[in-house]
Write a protein that holds these residues in place. Structure first.
Motif, PDB file in Angstrom:
ATOM      1  N   PHE A  11       0.830  -1.202   0.000  1.00  0.00           N
ATOM      2  CA  PHE A  11       0.000   0.000   0.000  1.00  0.00           C
ATOM      3  C   PHE A  11       0.872   1.262   0.000  1.00  0.00           C
ATOM      4  O   PHE A  11       0.585   2.218  -0.735  1.00  0.00           O
ATOM      5  CB  PHE A  11      -0.938   0.013   1.211  1.00  0.00           C
ATOM      6  CG  PHE A  11      -1.868   1.187   1.224  1.00  0.00           C
ATOM      7  CD1 PHE A  11      -3.054   1.147   0.512  1.00  0.00           C
ATOM      8  CD2 PHE A  11      -1.558   2.340   1.934  1.00  0.00           C
ATOM      9  CE1 PHE A  11      -3.915   2.235   0.494  1.00  0.00           C
ATOM     10  CE2 PHE A  11      -2.410   3.431   1.926  1.00  0.00           C
ATOM     11  CZ  PHE A  11      -3.590   3.383   1.209  1.00  0.00           C
ATOM     12  N   ALA A  12       1.925   1.264   0.786  1.00  0.00           N
ATOM     13  CA  ALA A  12       2.813   2.427   0.838  1.00  0.00           C
ATOM     14  C   ALA A  12       3.439   2.703  -0.523  1.00  0.00           C
ATOM     15  O   ALA A  12       3.620   3.864  -0.905  1.00  0.00           O
ATOM     16  CB  ALA A  12       3.898   2.218   1.895  1.00  0.00           C
ATOM     17  N   MET A  13       3.759   1.660  -1.272  1.00  0.00           N
ATOM     18  CA  MET A  13       4.309   1.848  -2.611  1.00  0.00           C
ATOM     19  C   MET A  13       3.238   2.414  -3.547  1.00  0.00           C
ATOM     20  O   MET A  13       3.515   3.287  -4.362  1.00  0.00           O
ATOM     21  CB  MET A  13       4.839   0.534  -3.173  1.00  0.00           C
ATOM     22  CG  MET A  13       5.485   0.678  -4.533  1.00  0.00           C
ATOM     23  SD  MET A  13       5.601  -0.871  -5.429  1.00  0.00           S
ATOM     24  CE  MET A  13       3.891  -1.306  -5.605  1.00  0.00           C
ATOM     25  N   LEU A  14       2.008   1.934  -3.420  1.00  0.00           N
ATOM     26  CA  LEU A  14       0.921   2.417  -4.270  1.00  0.00           C
ATOM     27  C   LEU A  14       0.565   3.873  -3.949  1.00  0.00           C
ATOM     28  O   LEU A  14       0.192   4.636  -4.834  1.00  0.00           O
ATOM     29  CB  LEU A  14      -0.326   1.545  -4.102  1.00  0.00           C
ATOM     30  CG  LEU A  14      -0.218   0.100  -4.568  1.00  0.00           C
ATOM     31  CD1 LEU A  14      -1.465  -0.680  -4.163  1.00  0.00           C
ATOM     32  CD2 LEU A  14       0.018   0.023  -6.065  1.00  0.00           C
ATOM     33  N   SER A  23      -5.054   7.229  -4.871  1.00  0.00           N
ATOM     34  CA  SER A  23      -6.049   7.804  -5.771  1.00  0.00           C
ATOM     35  C   SER A  23      -6.082   6.997  -7.069  1.00  0.00           C
ATOM     36  O   SER A  23      -5.142   6.263  -7.389  1.00  0.00           O
ATOM     37  CB  SER A  23      -5.714   9.259  -6.089  1.00  0.00           C
ATOM     38  OG  SER A  23      -4.557   9.323  -6.904  1.00  0.00           O
ATOM     39  N   LYS A  24      -7.158   7.182  -7.803  1.00  0.00           N
ATOM     40  CA  LYS A  24      -7.281   6.525  -9.102  1.00  0.00           C
ATOM     41  C   LYS A  24      -6.127   6.939 -10.006  1.00  0.00           C
ATOM     42  O   LYS A  24      -5.558   6.109 -10.727  1.00  0.00           O
ATOM     43  CB  LYS A  24      -8.625   6.871  -9.743  1.00  0.00           C
ATOM     44  CG  LYS A  24      -8.887   6.152 -11.037  1.00  0.00           C
ATOM     45  CD  LYS A  24     -10.278   6.449 -11.558  1.00  0.00           C
ATOM     46  CE  LYS A  24     -10.553   5.629 -12.809  1.00  0.00           C
ATOM     47  NZ  LYS A  24     -11.921   5.849 -13.293  1.00  0.00           N
ATOM     48  N   ASP A  25      -5.747   8.211  -9.969  1.00  0.00           N
ATOM     49  CA  ASP A  25      -4.639   8.692 -10.793  1.00  0.00           C
ATOM     50  C   ASP A  25      -3.315   8.057 -10.388  1.00  0.00           C
ATOM     51  O   ASP A  25      -2.510   7.703 -11.249  1.00  0.00           O
ATOM     52  CB  ASP A  25      -4.527  10.219 -10.721  1.00  0.00           C
ATOM     53  CG  ASP A  25      -5.660  10.925 -11.447  1.00  0.00           C
ATOM     54  OD1 ASP A  25      -6.340  10.287 -12.290  1.00  0.00           O
ATOM     55  OD2 ASP A  25      -5.872  12.121 -11.169  1.00  0.00           O
ATOM     56  N   ALA A  53      -6.512  -4.013 -17.642  1.00  0.00           N
ATOM     57  CA  ALA A  53      -6.374  -4.809 -16.417  1.00  0.00           C
ATOM     58  C   ALA A  53      -6.272  -3.891 -15.201  1.00  0.00           C
ATOM     59  O   ALA A  53      -6.856  -4.176 -14.145  1.00  0.00           O
ATOM     60  CB  ALA A  53      -5.157  -5.728 -16.510  1.00  0.00           C
ATOM     61  N   GLY A  54      -5.550  -2.791 -15.340  1.00  0.00           N
ATOM     62  CA  GLY A  54      -5.434  -1.830 -14.251  1.00  0.00           C
ATOM     63  C   GLY A  54      -6.764  -1.184 -13.904  1.00  0.00           C
ATOM     64  O   GLY A  54      -7.089  -0.987 -12.724  1.00  0.00           O
ATOM     65  N   GLU A  55      -7.548  -0.862 -14.912  1.00  0.00           N
ATOM     66  CA  GLU A  55      -8.876  -0.283 -14.669  1.00  0.00           C
ATOM     67  C   GLU A  55      -9.780  -1.277 -13.938  1.00  0.00           C
ATOM     68  O   GLU A  55     -10.530  -0.903 -13.030  1.00  0.00           O
ATOM     69  CB  GLU A  55      -9.507   0.149 -15.993  1.00  0.00           C
ATOM     70  CG  GLU A  55      -8.831   1.369 -16.599  1.00  0.00           C
ATOM     71  CD  GLU A  55      -9.209   1.614 -18.055  1.00  0.00           C
ATOM     72  OE1 GLU A  55     -10.081   0.892 -18.604  1.00  0.00           O
ATOM     73  OE2 GLU A  55      -8.616   2.531 -18.645  1.00  0.00           O
ATOM     74  N   MET A  61     -10.722  -2.615  -6.243  1.00  0.00           N
ATOM     75  CA  MET A  61     -10.144  -2.082  -5.006  1.00  0.00           C
ATOM     76  C   MET A  61     -10.992  -0.975  -4.406  1.00  0.00           C
ATOM     77  O   MET A  61     -11.132  -0.889  -3.198  1.00  0.00           O
ATOM     78  CB  MET A  61      -8.739  -1.518  -5.261  1.00  0.00           C
ATOM     79  CG  MET A  61      -7.660  -2.536  -5.288  1.00  0.00           C
ATOM     80  SD  MET A  61      -6.013  -1.803  -5.236  1.00  0.00           S
ATOM     81  CE  MET A  61      -5.995  -0.802  -6.691  1.00  0.00           C
ATOM     82  N   ASP A  62     -11.500  -0.091  -5.246  1.00  0.00           N
ATOM     83  CA  ASP A  62     -12.272   1.064  -4.780  1.00  0.00           C
ATOM     84  C   ASP A  62     -13.717   0.626  -4.546  1.00  0.00           C
ATOM     85  O   ASP A  62     -14.634   1.002  -5.264  1.00  0.00           O
ATOM     86  CB  ASP A  62     -12.190   2.200  -5.806  1.00  0.00           C
ATOM     87  CG  ASP A  62     -12.854   3.470  -5.333  1.00  0.00           C
ATOM     88  OD1 ASP A  62     -13.127   3.596  -4.120  1.00  0.00           O
ATOM     89  OD2 ASP A  62     -13.115   4.339  -6.182  1.00  0.00           O
TER      90      ASP A  62
END
Length: 173
Positions: A11-14, A23-25, A53-55, A61-62
């Motif tokens: 999470f810290a890396m993200l 954030s989405k961005d 795949a990221g979307e 996740m959200d």
């Protein structure tokens, strides 16, 4: 390392700006950074696959659809099932972008490009590569790479995961 600590590291890396939410961005920027680092164009089929795949991962996740993911939201979502169904396709697609010769493996320069574009500290990457290159052939196989990240995310022993994610990042969250 336990599962919660492992999730905190990821999470810290993200959370690239360190504000306590992804954030989405921030999340979408991962594919954009790998695309830029590889010199690919947005219409490249591998880029389209990685972005799609990221979307899909972001939507999963959200959970509440508010455009940001807190650690609690991420921790509730992340795990073996989420990795197998959502994260593995994303990470596999990003791996494929970095695999410039399309041989199913990354050499150190490709691995470094990928992991630094994803936000890992550059100093951790060589150690992670060495841990993954168990046979010493100078290559990291796609399946081994994905299995190692999966092990880390679900709290199993993963020297690669521990090498990629610095412990200082856990203290930030």
């Amino acid at each position: 390392m336990n599962e919660t600590a492992a999730k905190r590291l990821v999470f810290a890396m993200l959370d690239a700006d360190g504000d306590g939410v992804v954030s989405k961005d921030e999340y979408a920027a991962r594919a954009e950074r790998v695309t830029a680092a590889t010199g690919r164009t947005l219409d490249d089929p591998l880029v389209v696959i990685a972005r799609t795949a990221g979307e899909r991962a972001w939507a999963a996740m959200d959970a509440n659809g508010d455009g940001k993911v807190t650690f609690d939201e991420y921790a509730a979502w992340a795990g073996a099932e989420a990795f197998d169904t959502i994260c593995e396709p994303v990470l596999g697609a990003l791996f494929d972008l970095a695999d410039t010769d399309k041989d199913g493996a990354l050499v150190l320069s490709e691995f470094t490009m990928l992991r630094t574009a994803l936000g890992n500290p550059a100093g951790n990457v060589a150690t992670a590569f060495e841990a993954l290159d168990a046979d010493g052939d100078g290559r990291v196989d796609r399946a081994d790479y994905l299995a190692s990240i999966r092990a880390h995310v679900i709290g199993e022993s993963s020297p690669v995961g521990e090498a990629l994610y610095s412990r200082e990042e856990v203290l930030r969250t």
